[in-house]
Design a protein around this motif. Sequence first.
Motif: not given
Length: 263
Positions: A220-234
């Motif tokens: 299970i991978e969680c990718w959070a929205d950074d609010g700038a049209d991209s995601y980071y591994r959370a």
Amino acid sequence: MFNTAYKPLQSIGKSLAPYVGGICSWWYVPIQYLDGFPAVDTLTQMLLSEPALKAGKNWYGPVNIVNKELGYIQVQTKTAAGPLWKRKVTGFLQGNDSASHINMSNLAYHQLCIVAKLRAGGFFIIIGNNEAGLSLVNEFDTGNGQMDTPGSKLSFVDEAKHSAMVLPSFDGIDSQPPPGGETITITVHDMEEFYMSLLGDTAIEWTSDLQTRFGNFPTIECWADDGADSYYRANFAIDWATAASPKTFIIRNQGAAGVIKIT
């Protein structure tokens, strides 16, 4: 005799999505179960067929091992007699019971032939034959306390004068052919995506369909929205609610936006 002609390295696997690692699934038998061994097609350099088994014998598998910790390594070395390959299949078998404990001990006295389907390229390889197979090296660990997971780190190893052979098909499923003039599209592995709940934590009910596709312990991978049209591994905490019906994974995203990827 092998046809030792080669293609330019940049063309190998060009159209076969070669960047997703690991083994999809694998099977094994003690080598004494094999009824001879097929010849090599000198044109394709694949075996002409999958090996036949003696009457009453079957392949064991696909073996239930943690999907993200299953791989194959072959290292080419040089000797005075020519190239030599050191070959190893590795995996982690979660849990333990008396039957598994005894079986691991018994397997140490056998040489095994292994068939594995690789994600990169979508083809089958076979390691070992009816004359020589791989030996099991098993490292069992109970874990340090009740919060750890017991299990066995498995390695199946041998040395051979050739690399793992390619099977044209296995158990009714064709290997992907070598890259040629046409583009080949394949599905590398199963995957499911869920959007995170914006109202709090995210609950994913582990239905019978999801359990069949990914088992009880998926990646299970969680990718959070950074609010700038991209995601980071959370690194959100994930709980496994076994008392629920169906059993449910709880992703503690606390309303953060993003995507959950299950493989």
